[in-house]
Design an enzyme around this catalytic site. Structure first.
Site, PDB file in Angstrom:
ATOM      1  N   GLU A   1     -27.295  95.633 -63.990  1.00  0.00           N
ATOM      2  CA  GLU A   1     -25.989  95.006 -64.230  1.00  0.00           C
ATOM      3  C   GLU A   1     -26.079  93.478 -64.245  1.00  0.00           C
ATOM      4  O   GLU A   1     -25.470  92.830 -65.091  1.00  0.00           O
ATOM      5  CB  GLU A   1     -24.973  95.447 -63.169  1.00  0.00           C
ATOM      6  N   HIS A  57     -23.552  97.621 -71.957  1.00  0.00           N
ATOM      7  CA  HIS A  57     -24.499  98.699 -71.678  1.00  0.00           C
ATOM      8  C   HIS A  57     -25.173  99.268 -72.925  1.00  0.00           C
ATOM      9  O   HIS A  57     -26.382  99.532 -72.908  1.00  0.00           O
ATOM     10  CB  HIS A  57     -23.802  99.813 -70.896  1.00  0.00           C
TER      11      HIS A  57
END
Length: 301
Positions: free
Chosen positions: A208, A167
């Site tokens: 994601e 991330h």
């Protein structure tokens, strides 16, 4: 509940204040008492955190640091080969350390000047509305534990490798960080759990596990792929479909296997237009109509 929540080991706190992380029977560290005690201690530190306080610092062990060095080096090589240019450039600007696990305040000090995002600790699963809603304020809730040393290239749950090497490297891109913030702002408009889950599932298949076409190749930008030693090499074998918010928000998926279907954008511009446009305008009625359209489309003629 958001399907990805099943990945997180439940964390409980007894009446006496003892914190326990409940690992599954298949977890590599389940039979290691030292690892289990370590996980409990790290989770307990995260549970003491309150906004505005200093972020708890973890005194990582030599074994944990070695896991980071192994995984960081391997994923850096794979990122150069398989990630899109936007992520590669963002990771170079962020310059995460490869020789030690960065403390969350170190991640924030590197990330905030680039996109304004900062990291705060999480013991495990963060409630869906809080997790996504915090993106509007450019806050990312991150675990601090590291995977078991016996399997440095595998984890059954999100750990510091996923939260930071996945991330943070993505969030170092202003374009991707803006998409997170737009998704966060959408949470306030969503009052129902189905609508919130729909947004979370669109996020799953984009931020994601998103891929795109770049210079004749399929490259990844999703944090789940960027942090997966195995799947980052295999995602091109998936069935690639064009971006479809209706499908992305309603498609069932298995979190325990490589994703067999991925949604491939033509460019980052298309991600911003399609996914970003959805985040910017979605409300409960939007989700109701999209879900109904998917059901209708699935009915035999």
């Amino acid at each position: 509940m958001f399907t990805e929540a099943q990945l997180y080991s439940p964390v409980t706190k007894s009446a006496d204040g003892d914190v326990t992380v409940h690992l599954s029977d298949e977890h590599p560290g389940v039979h290691d008492p030292d690892y289990r005690a370590r996980r409990n201690a790290i989770a307990a530190q995260a549970l003491t955190y309150r906004p505005g306080q200093p972020v708890p610092r973890i005194d990582y062990t030599g074994e944990e640091q070695e896991v980071w060095r192994i995984v960081s080096a391997e994923l850096a090589r794979k990122r150069e080969r398989y990630a899109c240019a936007e992520v590669i450039e963002a990771a170079r600007r962020l310059e995460l350390p490869s020789d030690h696990i960065p403390q969350l305040d170190e991640v924030s000090s590197r990330l905030a000047p680039l996109t304004g995002f900062r990291y705060v600790p999480a013991a495990g699963l963060v409630p869906l509305r809080e997790f996504f809603g915090s993106f509007e304020d450019r806050i990312f809730h991150s675990t601090q534990y590291i995977r078991h040393h016996s399997a440095p290239l595998y984890t059954p749950e999100p750990d510091a490798v996923h939260e930071i090497l996945g991330h943070a490297n993505q969030l170092a891109s202003p374009r991707f960080a803006a998409l997170y913030a737009t998704a966060g702002a959408a949470v306030a408009r969503l009052t129902t759990e189905p609508a919130l889950k729909f947004l979370a599932d669109v996020f799953w298949f984009s931020m994601e596990f998103g891929v795109l076409r770049e210079k004749g190749e399929i490259r990844c930008y999703g944090a789940g792929l960027l942090s997966s030693y195995g799947e980052i090499e295999e995602f091109r074998e998936a069935e690639l479909r064009p971006l479809s918010i209706r499908e992305m928000g309603t498609r069932a998926y298995d979190i325990t296997h490589y994703q067999p279907v991925l949604y491939c954008a033509k460019s980052i511009d298309e991600i911003e237009d399609v996914v970003g446009g959805f985040f910017a305008t979605v409300d409960d009625d939007t989700v109701t109509k999209l879900a109904a359209a998917e059901v209708a489309g699935a009915q035999p003629a």
